[in-house]
Enzyme design. Sequence first.
Site, mmCIF file in Angstrom:
data_model
loop_
_atom_site.group_PDB
_atom_site.id
_atom_site.type_symbol
_atom_site.label_atom_id
_atom_site.label_comp_id
_atom_site.label_asym_id
_atom_site.label_seq_id
_atom_site.Cartn_x
_atom_site.Cartn_y
_atom_site.Cartn_z
ATOM 1 N N THR A 48 0.864 -1.186 0.000
ATOM 2 C CA THR A 48 0.000 0.000 0.000
ATOM 3 C C THR A 48 0.898 1.233 0.000
ATOM 4 O OG1 THR A 48 -0.149 -0.164 2.412
ATOM 5 C CG2 THR A 48 -1.960 -1.107 1.152
ATOM 6 N N ASP B 213 -5.423 -1.148 7.945
ATOM 7 C CA ASP B 213 -6.200 -2.289 8.470
ATOM 8 C C ASP B 213 -7.520 -2.428 7.711
ATOM 9 O OD1 ASP B 213 -4.208 -2.537 10.411
ATOM 10 O OD2 ASP B 213 -5.236 -1.152 11.755
HETATM 11 O O1 RIB Z 1 -3.186 0.446 12.547
HETATM 12 C C1 RIB Z 1 -3.739 1.287 13.512
HETATM 13 C C2 RIB Z 1 -3.687 0.650 14.861
HETATM 14 O O2 RIB Z 1 -2.332 0.465 15.257
HETATM 15 C C3 RIB Z 1 -4.298 1.448 15.975
HETATM 16 O O3 RIB Z 1 -5.677 1.210 16.134
HETATM 17 C C4 RIB Z 1 -3.439 1.099 17.194
HETATM 18 O O4 RIB Z 1 -4.136 0.466 18.213
HETATM 19 C C5 RIB Z 1 -2.285 0.259 16.654
HETATM 20 O O5 RIB Z 1 -2.449 -1.082 16.874
#
Ligand code: RIB
Length: 293
Positions: free
Chosen positions: A204, A237
């Site tokens: 990405t 994510d």
């Molecule tokens: O990728 C973002 C996440 O990274 C956050 O929500 C934080 O908790 C870390 O794990």
Amino acid sequence: MIFNLGSINSDLVYGLPHFPAPGETLSAINHRRGLGGKGANQSIALARAGATVTHIGAVGPDGAWMTDQLRCAGVECDHIQQLDCASGHAVIYVDPHGENSIVIYPGANVALRDNDVMVALAQAGPDDILVLQNETSALLSAARAAHAKGMFIAYSAAPFDAQAVRDILPYLSLLLCNEGEARQLSQALGLEVSAIPVKHLVITKGAKGAVWLDPAADPITVPSFKVIPVDTTGAGDTFAGYLVAGLSEGKSPANAMHLASAAAALSVTRAGAADAIPTRAEVDAFWAAQPKE
Ligand code: RIB
């Protein structure tokens, strides 16, 4: 079925006028607490995309609200343990451009034992998928067990640790990383990015889109969608969860990448990590509203 062995964090988010310099004391413009953790975010993204997902993880006695939030989003939570230690948490700074800087305290996320994960995966079979990130314990044993069952294994190399990726690489079907992580891994392995030995590699690149690399085929590049960023936390994510959900539906890599890119774009227009992840209906509406070539 998708199994996600993943972190669950309480995100303590501070909106700042700029990132603090060493020795500087800054007043935050705003503050909020929300569900986060790369694992929890990916489970929420998978569930909101419409996939059936079982989360394997752990919280402390202070973490019941996080399990509740996952459950409310449709994530199966029977394999989230409550352990006798603090839940994982993250301190997140967000600047006016939506960029972030994150420090995590792993807590219960790294107190998970191999056997807990084995129990959860006992019901998995070759048509199932295992999703992993680098914020929990028991990763290698999970990857080995899933590989032995013939499962598809997707791993996000974050937070980046070259040795952790090196160890898990032989078991992976799909490695996800950002540009910086890909560069670090290529340096650590002494190989060009295109020669990293994994079946599928997705990189990405933020506003520059994303690329799917497969040694047996031409690269697939998808552009990013133009949006005004509010908070980029959890965008990777969201991309990972929607990508795996799309693939699990039988979408082609190109179509799954487009779906993931649209979901990630929408997520950065909102504050927070898990809270910012759009539903499938929102992603479909956003996609339909885009100008067509
Ligand atoms: O990728 C973002 C996440 O990274 C956050 O929500 C934080 O908790 C870390 O794990």
